[in-house]
Design a protein around this motif. Structure first.
Motif, PDB file in Angstrom:
ATOM      1  N   THR A  14      -1.189   8.113  -0.168  1.00 11.98           N
ATOM      2  CA  THR A  14      -1.402   9.051  -1.269  1.00 11.98           C
ATOM      3  C   THR A  14      -1.943  10.400  -0.818  1.00 11.98           C
ATOM      4  O   THR A  14      -1.848  11.379  -1.544  1.00 11.98           O
ATOM      5  CB  THR A  14      -2.382   8.451  -2.287  1.00 11.98           C
ATOM      6  OG1 THR A  14      -3.619   8.101  -1.621  1.00 11.98           O
ATOM      7  CG2 THR A  14      -1.798   7.206  -2.938  1.00 11.98           C
ATOM      8  N   ARG A  54      -2.647  -1.367  -8.078  1.00  9.64           N
ATOM      9  CA  ARG A  54      -3.704  -0.689  -8.826  1.00  9.64           C
ATOM     10  C   ARG A  54      -3.197   0.662  -9.360  1.00  9.64           C
ATOM     11  O   ARG A  54      -3.533   1.070 -10.475  1.00  9.64           O
ATOM     12  CB  ARG A  54      -4.932  -0.495  -7.937  1.00  9.64           C
ATOM     13  CG  ARG A  54      -5.645  -1.802  -7.603  1.00  9.64           C
ATOM     14  CD  ARG A  54      -6.838  -1.565  -6.678  1.00  9.64           C
ATOM     15  NE  ARG A  54      -7.878  -0.783  -7.328  1.00  9.64           N
ATOM     16  CZ  ARG A  54      -8.865  -1.316  -8.056  1.00  9.64           C
ATOM     17  NH1 ARG A  54      -8.939  -2.632  -8.249  1.00  9.64           N
ATOM     18  NH2 ARG A  54      -9.783  -0.539  -8.603  1.00  9.64           N
ATOM     19  N   ILE A  55      -2.384   1.341  -8.532  1.00  4.90           N
ATOM     20  CA  ILE A  55      -1.805   2.614  -8.971  1.00  4.90           C
ATOM     21  C   ILE A  55      -0.903   2.386 -10.178  1.00  4.90           C
ATOM     22  O   ILE A  55      -0.966   3.120 -11.183  1.00  4.90           O
ATOM     23  CB  ILE A  55      -1.003   3.264  -7.828  1.00  4.90           C
ATOM     24  CG1 ILE A  55      -1.944   3.648  -6.683  1.00  4.90           C
ATOM     25  CG2 ILE A  55      -0.250   4.496  -8.328  1.00  4.90           C
ATOM     26  CD1 ILE A  55      -1.227   4.176  -5.453  1.00  4.90           C
ATOM     27  N   GLU A 100      -3.536   3.571  -0.657  1.00  8.26           N
ATOM     28  CA  GLU A 100      -4.110   2.872  -1.803  1.00  8.26           C
ATOM     29  C   GLU A 100      -3.207   1.709  -2.183  1.00  8.26           C
ATOM     30  O   GLU A 100      -1.998   1.717  -1.913  1.00  8.26           O
ATOM     31  CB  GLU A 100      -4.272   3.821  -2.988  1.00  8.26           C
ATOM     32  CG  GLU A 100      -5.257   4.963  -2.736  1.00  8.26           C
ATOM     33  CD  GLU A 100      -5.411   5.865  -3.947  1.00  8.26           C
ATOM     34  OE1 GLU A 100      -5.528   5.323  -5.072  1.00  8.26           O
ATOM     35  OE2 GLU A 100      -5.399   7.095  -3.776  1.00  8.26           O
ATOM     36  N   GLU A 104       0.843  -1.185   0.000  1.00  9.39           N
ATOM     37  CA  GLU A 104       0.000   0.000   0.000  1.00  9.39           C
ATOM     38  C   GLU A 104       0.884   1.243   0.000  1.00  9.39           C
ATOM     39  O   GLU A 104       1.971   1.241   0.571  1.00  9.39           O
ATOM     40  CB  GLU A 104      -0.909   0.031   1.235  1.00  9.39           C
ATOM     41  CG  GLU A 104      -1.938  -1.086   1.272  1.00  9.39           C
ATOM     42  CD  GLU A 104      -2.823  -1.008   2.508  1.00  9.39           C
ATOM     43  OE1 GLU A 104      -3.996  -1.393   2.419  1.00  9.39           O
ATOM     44  OE2 GLU A 104      -2.319  -0.582   3.561  1.00  9.39           O
TER      45      GLU A 104
END
Length: 212
Positions: free
Chosen positions: A127, A138-139, A134, A124
Motif C-alpha cells: 500500500t 482487512r482492506i 497490509e 497481503e
C-alpha cells in the motif's frame, strides 16, 4: 608412512617507488583493498591486485580502519563530513561506480498494489513505499463495511483465507474469537459459522455479566 603436502601461496613482491608508497599511505584509510588496487592501477598504469594491497598494509603495519563491524559507542570518522573532507578524488570516483543512485529502482522492486501470500496464508497488498504491506481481507472489509475497531478481528466465515468475498468476512471481537475457538464454532460452511458467531456473542455477553 603418510606424508602431508603443504601448499604455499606466494605473493609476488613488488618494489614501490616513493611516489607509489605515498599514494597508498595517503589513500589507505577507509578504502577497501579492492578499491585501492583499482585506484593505484588507474594512477600508475600497473596491474596490482587486492592481495598486493593487503600485503603492503601488513608489511607496513597500516590499519585501514575497516574492521567489518562497529564497536558500541563508535562514532564514524566521516560522520557529518562530505566526501571531500576524508576521501581523495580517486577514492570518490571509485565510490561513485558502486554507490546506489537516488533515482535507481531495484530490480526486485514491487509496485503499489502488488500482492503476495505471507507465511500464515493471508493475502497481503503493498500500500505504500518502500515496503508497506497490509492484509487484503482487512482492506476489503473496511472498503465495503467500514472501520475495524481495535478489539476486533476480521475472520473468514468459510475458513478459506483466499476467499475475499465481503459476505465471507465477519467482524469478531477478541473475546468472541476465544469463545468460537473453544466451542469449535468455526465451520467450513459460512452460514454455520455466522450462526456460531451469534452463539458466541450470547455466551460472551453472559460471561461479561457474570464478571459484573
Amino acid at each position: 608412512m603418510n606424508c602431508q603436502k603443504c601448499y604455499w601461496v606466494r605473493v609476488k613482491m613488488i618494489r614501490y617507488t616513493k611516489e607509489q608508497r605515498e599514494f597508498l599511505i595517503t589513500n589507505n584509510y577507509m578504502t577497501p583493498a579492492k578499491n585501492l588496487a583499482i585506484m593505484f592501477n588507474d594512477e600508475f598504469g600497473t596491474n596490482i591486485t587486492e592481495t598486493n594491497i593487503k600485503s603492503f598494509r601488513g608489511n607496513n603495519h597500516l590499519n585501514s580502519g575497516l574492521t567489518g563491524r562497529f564497536e558500541r559507542g563508535h562514532i564514524p570518522k566521516n560522520k557529518g563530513k562530505s566526501w571531500n573532507d576524508y576521501m581523495s578524488k580517486e577514492a570518490q570516483e571509485i565510490a561513485r561506480r558502486t554507490t546506489f543512485k537516488k533515482s535507481n529502482i531495484p530490480h526486485n522492486h514491487k509496485p503499489i498494489g502488488y500482492e503476495r501470500v505471507n507465511v500464515d496464508g493471508y493475502v497481503e497488498v503493498k500500500t505504500q513505499e518502500p515496503n508497506v504491506f497490509e492484509l487484503k481481507h482487512r482492506i476489503v472489509y473496511e472498503q465495503t463495511k467500514g472501520p475495524i475497531p481495535n478489539d476486533c478481528n476480521v475472520a473468514f466465515a468459510d475458513g478459506n483465507k483466499s476467499n475475499l468475498d465481503p459476505d465471507n468476512l465477519i467482524l469478531v471481537t477478541k473475546s468472541e474469537m476465544l469463545v468460537m475457538n473453544k466451542k469449535s464454532l468455526f465451520k467450513k460452511d459460512r452460514e454455520l459459522t455466522k450462526t456460531g458467531h451469534l452463539i458466541a456473542k450470547v455466551i460472551d455477553k453472559q460471561n461479561k455479566l457474570k464478571r459484573g
